[in-house]
Design an enzyme around this catalytic site. Sequence first.
Site, mmCIF file in Angstrom:
data_model
loop_
_atom_site.group_PDB
_atom_site.id
_atom_site.type_symbol
_atom_site.label_atom_id
_atom_site.label_comp_id
_atom_site.label_asym_id
_atom_site.label_seq_id
_atom_site.Cartn_x
_atom_site.Cartn_y
_atom_site.Cartn_z
ATOM 1 N N ASP A 41 14.079 -9.227 1.769
ATOM 2 C CA ASP A 41 14.040 -7.842 1.290
ATOM 3 C C ASP A 41 14.401 -6.867 2.400
ATOM 4 O OD1 ASP A 41 13.142 -8.421 -1.314
ATOM 5 O OD2 ASP A 41 11.075 -8.619 -0.613
ATOM 6 N N HIS B 147 8.661 1.353 -12.321
ATOM 7 C CA HIS B 147 7.807 2.479 -11.932
ATOM 8 C C HIS B 147 7.215 3.207 -13.129
ATOM 9 C CE1 HIS B 147 10.265 1.907 -8.207
ATOM 10 N NE2 HIS B 147 9.047 1.923 -7.715
ATOM 11 N N SER C 243 7.067 -10.062 -6.385
ATOM 12 C CA SER C 243 5.630 -9.995 -6.662
ATOM 13 C C SER C 243 5.366 -9.948 -8.162
ATOM 14 C CB SER C 243 5.017 -8.771 -5.979
ATOM 15 O OG SER C 243 5.668 -7.603 -6.387
ATOM 16 N N GLU D 172 17.855 -1.455 -7.369
ATOM 17 C CA GLU D 172 17.228 -0.595 -8.368
ATOM 18 C C GLU D 172 18.316 0.263 -9.007
ATOM 19 O OE1 GLU D 172 13.744 1.344 -6.894
ATOM 20 O OE2 GLU D 172 14.195 3.156 -8.019
ATOM 21 N N ARG E 36 -9.488 10.049 6.148
ATOM 22 C CA ARG E 36 -8.801 10.420 4.888
ATOM 23 C C ARG E 36 -9.692 11.268 3.973
ATOM 24 N NH1 ARG E 36 -6.883 5.050 2.308
ATOM 25 N NH2 ARG E 36 -8.821 4.345 3.230
ATOM 26 N N GLU E 37 -10.484 12.160 4.582
ATOM 27 C CA GLU E 37 -11.416 12.969 3.803
ATOM 28 C C GLU E 37 -10.714 13.756 2.688
ATOM 29 O OE1 GLU E 37 -11.099 12.795 7.010
ATOM 30 O OE2 GLU E 37 -13.002 12.826 8.065
ATOM 31 N N LYS F 180 -7.943 13.144 1.131
ATOM 32 C CA LYS F 180 -7.508 12.242 0.059
ATOM 33 C C LYS F 180 -8.628 12.047 -0.955
ATOM 34 C CE LYS F 180 -6.795 7.288 -0.605
ATOM 35 N NZ LYS F 180 -5.478 7.175 -1.256
#
Length: 756
Positions: free
Chosen positions: A603, A698, A437, A669, A16-17, A19
């Site tokens: 879910d 969000h 959560s 949602e 993941r460089e 990133k």
Amino acid sequence: MAILHNLGFPRIGAKRELKFELEKFWSNKISEQDLQAKAKNIRAKHWDNQKELNLVPVGDFSFYDQVLDTSFLLGNIPDRVAGLEGNSLDNYFRIARGRSAIDKGCSCVHAGEMTKWFDTNYHYIVPEFTKHTEFNLDSARLLSQIDEAKALGHDVKPVILGPVSYLYLGKTKDECQKIDLLDNVLTAYSKLLSELAQNGVNWVQIDEPILVTELSNQWQQAISKTYKVLSNSSVKILLATYFGQLKENLPLLCELPIAGVHLDTINAKDEVKKLIENLNDQQVVSLGVINGRNIWKTDLTALLDWLEPVSNQLGERLWVAPSCSLLHVPVDLNSEVKLDSEIKSWLAYATQKLEELSLVATALNEGREACSQALNDNADAIKNRRNSPLVNNPKVKKRVEAITDDMALRQSPFTQRAAIQKKIFNLPAYPTTTIGSFPQTMEIRQARRQYKNGDINENEYLKLMKAEIQLCVDIQHELELDVLVHGEPERNDMVEYFGEQLDGYAFSQFGWVQSYGSRCVKPPIIFGDISRPSAMTVKWSEFAQTLTDKPMKGMLTGPVTILNWSFVRDDQPRSTSCLQLALAIRDEVLDLEKAGINIIQIDEAALREGLPLRQSQWQEYIEWAIKSFKITSNGVSDKTQIHTHMCYSEFNDMIAAIADMDADVITIETSRSDMELLDVFDEFNYPNDIGPGVYDIHTPNIPTVDYMVALMEKAGERIPAERLWVNPDCGLKTRGWTEVKPALENMVKAAKKLRS
Ligand code: GLN
Ligand code: ZN
């Protein structure tokens, strides 16, 4: 000689460089110059990984997303960044993610909308169009990368998104029709092709993935027109399609005056013959023969048995490649040092897939003898996987075969169950709950990490988690919520958590796949028949229930979501793997029920995204997906209340299926859409209880009581009040307590106001 090429390489890097460089740049830790230099190194490395190819792709690298790159290539840049400080890269990041490194304070502009790329888990930034949209080609970035690759000694094939797919995938922001922009966009593309020609480019790959979907006449005509216009260029066009079959678009494609076609033979193998018959004897046929969407080794012997005659027929006209861009697989299997070595021997990431491709070319061009050792090794691995006891569990197979229809049915219809449950739970009108959560603090993450690394023992870990559950329960009491949750502190991820406890699943260390921008996911790997060695969540829920007299909701991820967010087996239908998951989660549901957990949420956040690209295939998916859910959920007694949760926006396509799931309560949602998403539930007369989200989790914003009351009143215009619940849009794990507490306090106040 078959030509070897690739449609695109993963750009994020094996570790993941990209990133990490991007995130350093965004937080002002490195300069743009540094970022550009690192990016150049990453590209060089990736081209080096592909050096066996006759043509390497250029233009597949991106700082965020290739569709957004196309918008910038075409100069289609939303007005809202005009005149802002900085250069075009700053504006690029503003549209990508709301701000660039130089922007101070709160976010700078609103980011472009993000949506899923066909049926993948990759998200692209949706192009924006208005009647004033103009296109001003800016090819500097692409041309300089072509020079870069050439300077490193590679033969290049630029890769661009086609004009028709580009328009089709975008959104108009006013009354303009996207199709009306075609002539203008074609002017830009024609100019681009002539610049490519001037720069010595011979072949260009133009992607038109929309050709695997059902297109109206208008869009089909746009394809015909486009390639008539673009064929005036001296650059040869390889038109690429992937992810599905061409079907009724195949004749259309064969009439285009283009130099070649790429077909995904993983999905459209049976169209190869027809394609070849209908192309002329000058046109190149590129066959995508290595699966670009999964991590399994290819059965090279079987492939060659099929491909050799095709190669004999096509000769020089045959090109071979992976089925689609390798963006959707991790970079290099050699990074994996912890994977079980047997399972590892069955896998291929992007680098290994290109090695397979190279073998295919050697075998086609020089005969199988030229690579017999490698082919034998491959055959051994394939055989080993097929027969491995790790893969095959006869007990599981028998159980799936023994599934009966009544396993998917509740004992009594909803109205009867609802009456029974009403008596048991005695909930007020507008009952309040949350989606599962609670905030995942640094401490929780650290405790999980320490436990995983062996830095703390099981007892210490249990103590920390139980304290967290106690805290969540105390807060929910204080807030006076009606149906409680334990807060999910023990879960890193809603799919990985279950996968880790199921047999038949493997986990990688570096199996990263880009999801959007710098965000990557590591889908777990389903390699074998799935079963549940022991209960996965019961001890947590049981403990949480001892802390309260209120109902404690058990919390599970459904089979379809687990399947859709994993790398799945290619040796059995998805539906079979899904049924195996369904049986495993069903056992968990029944164990929770036995342990006295009377409300259980399952879910299915990813149910909708599994819908096939073609509407004609929806029904089949819906049938097995819904059946799997029902097998999971419906073994319980009438007294147990089943909830499900979905967190994406469009239910219109699936409302009948959602009703058929027959969950007692569905939470969804809705807050951003101002309850408009409930229209379809209203029109359909959706019969069971609904909890439309009133708190948009969000954003860091805290919704007021009045705002939530107003939303619920809107919901009440569509759904009878006695069937409404009050809850947030989704789980709260990404938020902080300082936001969550006041927001939920307001939510409970809103429910109380509604009751009075
Ligand atoms: N139960 C999960 C949670 O609350 C649901 C997450 C989701 O829908 N994405 O985090
Ligand atoms: Zn959700």
